[in-house]
Motif scaffolding. Structure first.
Motif, PDB file in Angstrom:
ATOM      1  N   ARG A   8       0.836  -1.205   0.000  1.00 53.95           N
ATOM      2  CA  ARG A   8       0.000   0.000   0.000  1.00 53.95           C
ATOM      3  C   ARG A   8       0.868   1.252   0.000  1.00 53.95           C
ATOM      4  NH1 ARG A   8      -4.392   0.183   4.353  1.00 53.95           N
ATOM      5  NH2 ARG A   8      -2.627   0.067   5.776  1.00 53.95           N
ATOM      6  N   LEU A   9       1.968   1.229   0.748  1.00 53.91           N
ATOM      7  CA  LEU A   9       2.858   2.393   0.777  1.00 53.91           C
ATOM      8  C   LEU A   9       3.371   2.709  -0.626  1.00 53.91           C
ATOM      9  CD1 LEU A   9       4.543   4.555   2.189  1.00 53.91           C
ATOM     10  CD2 LEU A   9       6.230   2.783   2.736  1.00 53.91           C
ATOM     11  N   ILE A  10       3.725   1.674  -1.378  1.00 52.30           N
ATOM     12  CA  ILE A  10       4.237   1.904  -2.744  1.00 52.30           C
ATOM     13  C   ILE A  10       3.134   2.461  -3.637  1.00 52.30           C
ATOM     14  CG2 ILE A  10       5.175   0.749  -4.784  1.00 52.30           C
ATOM     15  CD1 ILE A  10       6.579  -1.200  -2.784  1.00 52.30           C
ATOM     16  N   ARG A  11       1.919   1.914  -3.483  1.00 55.01           N
ATOM     17  CA  ARG A  11       0.803   2.432  -4.299  1.00 55.01           C
ATOM     18  C   ARG A  11       0.525   3.902  -3.951  1.00 55.01           C
ATOM     19  NH1 ARG A  11      -1.463  -2.617  -2.815  1.00 55.01           N
ATOM     20  NH2 ARG A  11      -2.829  -1.551  -1.306  1.00 55.01           N
ATOM     21  N   SER A  12       0.538   4.212  -2.661  1.00 54.65           N
ATOM     22  CA  SER A  12       0.288   5.595  -2.238  1.00 54.65           C
ATOM     23  C   SER A  12       1.403   6.515  -2.726  1.00 54.65           C
ATOM     24  CB  SER A  12       0.177   5.666  -0.711  1.00 54.65           C
ATOM     25  OG  SER A  12      -0.887   4.884  -0.248  1.00 54.65           O
ATOM     26  N   PHE A  13       2.632   6.045  -2.618  1.00 53.66           N
ATOM     27  CA  PHE A  13       3.760   6.859  -3.079  1.00 53.66           C
ATOM     28  C   PHE A  13       3.675   7.092  -4.581  1.00 53.66           C
ATOM     29  CE2 PHE A  13       8.085   7.110  -4.853  1.00 53.66           C
ATOM     30  CZ  PHE A  13       8.458   8.336  -4.298  1.00 53.66           C
ATOM     31  N   GLN A  14       3.172   6.117  -5.320  1.00 52.02           N
ATOM     32  CA  GLN A  14       3.044   6.286  -6.760  1.00 52.02           C
ATOM     33  C   GLN A  14       2.148   7.493  -7.071  1.00 52.02           C
ATOM     34  OE1 GLN A  14       1.513   2.815  -8.757  1.00 52.02           O
ATOM     35  NE2 GLN A  14       1.885   3.640 -10.808  1.00 52.02           N
ATOM     36  N   LYS A  15       1.064   7.640  -6.294  1.00 50.67           N
ATOM     37  CA  LYS A  15       0.180   8.797  -6.485  1.00 50.67           C
ATOM     38  C   LYS A  15       0.910  10.101  -6.134  1.00 50.67           C
ATOM     39  CE  LYS A  15      -3.882   6.059  -5.017  1.00 50.67           C
ATOM     40  NZ  LYS A  15      -4.707   6.105  -6.240  1.00 50.67           N
ATOM     41  N   VAL A  16       1.673  10.058  -5.007  1.00 48.87           N
ATOM     42  CA  VAL A  16       2.377  11.263  -4.571  1.00 48.87           C
ATOM     43  C   VAL A  16       3.446  11.661  -5.601  1.00 48.87           C
ATOM     44  CG1 VAL A  16       3.908  12.197  -2.789  1.00 48.87           C
ATOM     45  CG2 VAL A  16       1.927  10.797  -2.137  1.00 48.87           C
ATOM     46  N   HIS A  17       4.177  10.678  -6.079  1.00 54.43           N
ATOM     47  CA  HIS A  17       5.286  10.954  -6.993  1.00 54.43           C
ATOM     48  C   HIS A  17       4.773  11.504  -8.325  1.00 54.43           C
ATOM     49  CE1 HIS A  17       9.292  10.602  -8.644  1.00 54.43           C
ATOM     50  NE2 HIS A  17       8.842   9.872  -9.664  1.00 54.43           N
ATOM     51  N   ILE A  56       7.526  -2.195  -7.547  1.00 56.90           N
ATOM     52  CA  ILE A  56       8.205  -0.927  -7.836  1.00 56.90           C
ATOM     53  C   ILE A  56       8.549  -0.831  -9.328  1.00 56.90           C
ATOM     54  CG2 ILE A  56      10.377   0.322  -7.474  1.00 56.90           C
ATOM     55  CD1 ILE A  56      10.262  -0.644  -4.537  1.00 56.90           C
ATOM     56  N   ASP A  57       9.092  -1.913  -9.859  1.00 52.29           N
ATOM     57  CA  ASP A  57       9.475  -1.899 -11.279  1.00 52.29           C
ATOM     58  C   ASP A  57       8.254  -1.752 -12.176  1.00 52.29           C
ATOM     59  OD1 ASP A  57      12.077  -2.252 -10.430  1.00 52.29           O
ATOM     60  OD2 ASP A  57      12.105  -4.419 -10.772  1.00 52.29           O
ATOM     61  N   ASP A  58       7.197  -2.498 -11.849  1.00 53.41           N
ATOM     62  CA  ASP A  58       5.980  -2.432 -12.674  1.00 53.41           C
ATOM     63  C   ASP A  58       5.363  -1.034 -12.645  1.00 53.41           C
ATOM     64  OD1 ASP A  58       6.351  -5.091 -13.266  1.00 53.41           O
ATOM     65  OD2 ASP A  58       4.809  -5.828 -11.878  1.00 53.41           O
ATOM     66  N   ALA A  59       5.530  -0.330 -11.519  1.00 49.59           N
ATOM     67  CA  ALA A  59       4.956   1.013 -11.397  1.00 49.59           C
ATOM     68  C   ALA A  59       5.853   2.079 -12.008  1.00 49.59           C
ATOM     69  CB  ALA A  59       4.710   1.334  -9.916  1.00 49.59           C
TER      70      ALA A  59
END
Length: 843
Positions: free
Chosen positions: A696-705, A729-732
């Protein structure tokens, strides 16, 4: 040619079968009655009939009061067995077993009396009906036990043997106080008897003319040419790792022997007595073999036949003080030895001339042999270290141990200083929050009021040396080494109970009680504690073991038992990794033992309420307590101040030492080092497992980034989900913005290098990382879970909902300047937590 995998598997299976067969034989003999009239002796791991055990054996053999005893010697060398068997061929009471053999395991399992000058193997646990006398093998000059560098690990089996002993023999009060009670930390916890009546082996130094002639004849028969001249004994100690290059060291020893003989002069013959580990190699060199004393002559008999002694750091010179004859000390590596191993007394205070040159040492001893005044320290040392050596020490020791005598003898209990005795199992000592919390607790305890023992596992790679080095010096460390005894059938019954989640509790089944009482004895011997705690709370074996801690004193109450709950335990039990609930059975077994514990300790007030409600079927509500985690502020601040370059200093040095090319730095490191202030770094620290919800942290960070390209994310920690998270991370498309650093020895430097701490957990206990982030004065964003409330003062954490958008909004709020830095009144917090812990111990 490398072995094929199939051959390796076959060999591995063969080794396992052999170990299993040995374990079954041990279990069988441990189920047989103890033989009350059989005495087992062992010296120096079976190197011969030597030292104090040999002196006691010969006394018992000739004393009519003990004619009913039979005697078994454990010897490691078959040739030596045959030699000693020939000596005692006419006495049917004496027999021999090869150390490590099936016969040895039998003898060690059933002999009523056990006498050793070192240690029995790790599988050994004293049985009811056995009496164990450990005589040790000398007054220490060298640092021992916990006084040695890395002494806790090196001393693990020695401490275990001492704690199992009914009697510990000390040549003098210094040895009793400095070595047993001090260096091996037996004060308060050892309930046996310390005997201070001198050393039986020193009685053997009193030779009459016929006995001295016999010694000289045996030396000459072995190839030493005495030519009627008096003997000077040269007895260097074994330096351990200094013999890593045996050929160089043997060459050096040969040169030293020749120089020493030159200095002593032609009117005496220098005879070499090596440590048992060095003897075989020395015997292969003609230059040494011509002067080498055979191992068949006990050291103290050699001392009795010697006109003078040259040694270095060996405890042999303490014995020789009883003779009144001169001693010289040859110490070519004094500075290196003192700084590496260390000594209890400065070398310049020794009771004889001290020199780094062999020839000068020989000349100094020759002067004493030819009438020079005695060394000025000699008389004082003899009075201090050989006060009871009157030739009757053996008889007195036998009277105490075998005759039960006390009045008029120097036999006493171990010192007590009134401190409460605490035992804490620290867990697996992996680099995680539980280990950090355990170390911080040990550092916060008032050691002037509490005598603390830490229980640790000892298996390959189980304890990182740097982590272990953080255990305070005041803490006694006991390791569970070796394997648990008991037949395969018994262990199958135990494992079935654990698999069902219905373990036996103390006193319910005789077989179960015997199994675990025996394991307690194998690990802790006769040690007793007032309060015992399973600080991990996840391992059924450890939880069960601590339930079998004996009464605080003979006939006294049981110790208070505590078990820690670092998380919402019911949720932890259901946690899945890769589709498997790996802790379901183990924690179920632990839960079933909660009712046997007096204190169920959660690490936050909110967590206490959750666990009390969710685990009500396992324990009554009044057993639940709260002790929050202690922060180690100094450790965090020191780590935060260290430069990032230190991350690779150790590995770089290893590559350079191996003349290998240093690999490139990881991408996260290069990105941090290249940042000149334009980037904004989020950081989280925690195990890569489901409850932390890094996905979830990675998904949320994807929105922030996407909205803030200057943002970056560091995920610090290791765990089973690393590959999955890296793939995410790579897929995102975040490979240049989100980084998995793996577990780090010093995560605090990464906290200090970052701008905001973020936590995405589904649940936690009392996350230490929140306190550590506050110590580093970082803004904190965290998802909402029970124990996050109250973890820090109100308002210190931006708490958001358990969904991707809420976490992203919290991180964005930091970027917008709406999340201030967290602060913590550390002194007030620690005082409150200390009061919680003190209240726990006062129950």
């Amino acid at each position: 040619m490398p072995l094929s995998s199939s051959v390796r598997r076959v060999r591995s299976a063969a080794r396992r079968l052999k170990r299993a067969a040995e374990a079954e034989r041990i279990a069988f003999w441990r189920s047989r009655p103890v033989r009350p009239d059989q005495v087992l002796y062992e010296s120096f791991a079976g190197n011969g009939m030597l030292c104090n055990p040999e002196a006691i054996f010969r006394h018992l053999l000739t004393d009519p009061a003990y004619a009913h005893l039979t005697h078994v010697w454990a010897i490691s060398d078959d040739d030596a067995i045959e030699r000693f068997r020939a000596e005692f061929a006419d006495d049917r009471r004496v027999s021999f077993v090869r150390r490590g053999s099936a016969s040895y395991r039998q003898a060690l399992s059933v002999s009523g009396w056990l006498i050793n000058n070192a240690t029995f193997p790790t599988w050994f646990g004293k049985r009811e009906g056995q009496v164990y006398l450990n005589t040790w093998h000398g007054t220490p000059l060298k640092l021992m036990g916990f006084d040695m560098p890395a002494g806790a690990v090196q001393s693990a089996n020695t401490l275990r043997n001492f704690l199992m002993s009914d009697y510990l023999l000390a040549a003098n009060p210094f040895m009793a106080e400095t070595m047993y009670e001090g260096a091996y930390r037996l004060t308060n916890v050892y309930p046996g008897t310390i005997i201070e009546e001198g050393y039986p082996r020193i009685d053997r130094q009193r030779l009459d003319a016929a006995e001295e002639d016999a010694v000289r004849a045996e030396l000459e028969q072995s190839g030493v040419a005495l030519d009627g001249k008096p003997i000077v004994l040269f007895a260097p100690t074994w330096r351990g790792s200094s013999f890593d290059d045996p050929e160089d060291n043997i060459d050096e020893l040969a040169a030293q022997l020749a120089q020493l003989q030159e200095g002593v002069g032609d009117d005496h013959v220098v005879v070499l007595k090596t440590h048992q580990i060095v003897h075989a190699r020395a015997a292969s060199r003609p230059a040494l073999a011509r002067s080498l004393a055979p191992n068949s002559i006990p050291t103290n008999v050699l001392l009795g036949a010697s006109a003078g002694l040259v040694t270095d750091y060996s405890s042999i010179f303490f014995d020789y003080l009883a003779s009144g004859r001169p001693i010289a000390f040859f110490t070519p590596d004094a500075d290196l030895y003192s700084s590496g191993r260390g000594t209890y007394m400065p070398l310049d205070t020794l009771p004889g001339p001290v020199d780094a040159d062999a020839a000068r040492t020989g000349r100094a001893l020759a002067a004493l042999l030819h009438g020079a005044p005695p060394h000025p320290q000699y008389a004082a040392w003899a009075e201090r270290f050989a006060p009871f050596e009157d030739g009757a020490a053996t008889a007195r020791v036998v009277d105490i141990v075998f005759g039960g005598a006390r009045d008029g003898y120097r036999a006493r209990p171990t010192a007590r200083d009134g401190r409460k005795r605490l035992l804490v199992y620290l867990g697996g000592m992996k680099p995680n929050g539980i280990t950090t919390s355990a170390l911080n607790l040990l550092g916060a305890i008032d050691h002037s009021r509490y005598d603390v023992t830490a229980l640790l596992p000892k298996r390959r790679g189980s304890t990182d040396p740097l982590t272990q080095a953080r255990i305070p010096a005041e803490v006694r460390q006991v390791f569970r080494i070796g394997g648990m005894n008991g037949s395969k059938a018994v262990h199958l019954r135990r494992r079935i109970d654990e698999w069902r989640g219905s373990p036996r509790t103390p006193g319910t089944e005789p077989w179960h009680e015997r199994l675990w009482n025996a394991e307690w004895m194998r690990v802790f011997g006769e040690a007793r504690f007032d309060w015992v705690a399973d600080f991990s709370g996840y391992g059924p074996v450890w939880t069960t073991l601590l339930l079998h801690a004996p009464a605080v004193s003979e006939g006294g109450p049981d110790p208070v038992r505590a078990i820690w709950m670092h998380n919402e335990m019911a949720a932890d039990r259901e946690r899945t990794v890769n589709g498997k609930a790996s802790m379901k059975r183990g924690l179920g077994t632990v839960f079933a033992m909660y009712s046997e514990y007096d204190q169920l300790v959660s690490v936050s007030h909110q967590l206490t309420e959750l666990n009390r409600a969710e685990l009500a079927e396992y324990a009554s509500g009044d057993h639940f307590r709260t002790v929050r985690n202690f922060p180690d502020v100094e450790h965090v601040i020191r780590g935060a101040r260290r430069p990032l370059s230190d991350f690779f200093a150790e590995s770089d040095a290893q590559y350079e030492a191996a003349d290998q090319e240093i690999p490139p730095r990881p991408a996260w490191y290069d990105a941090l080092q290249a940042d000149e202030g334009e980037l904004r770094w989020f950081v989280t620290i925690g195990r890569l497992s489901p409850e932390k919800n890094h996905a979830r942290l990675i998904r949320s960070f994807q929105k922030v980034h996407a909205a803030h390209p200057e943002s970056r994310l560091l995920i610090v920690g290791g765990g089973p989900l690393r590959a999955d998270l890296q793939q995410q991370i790579d897929d995102a498309g975040l490979a240049d913005a989100a980084f998995l650093t793996g577990a780090q020895r010093n995560p605090y430097a990464l906290l200090a290098a970052s701008d905001c701490f973020v936590l995405s957990s589904l649940y936690e206990g009392q996350p230490m990382v929140l306190i550590e982030a506050a110590i580093c004065e970082l803004p904190i964003v965290s998802t909402s879970f029970g124990s996050v409330y109250g973890a820090l003062p109100e308002g210190a954490i931006r708490i958001v909902g358990q969904d991707d958008d809420a976490l992203a909004a919290g991180m964005t709020a930091f970027l917008d300047g709406d999340v201030p830095a967290a602060t913590l009144d550390v002194d007030a917090y620690r005082a409150d937590v200390k009061a919680e812990f003190e209240a726990l111990l006062a129950d």
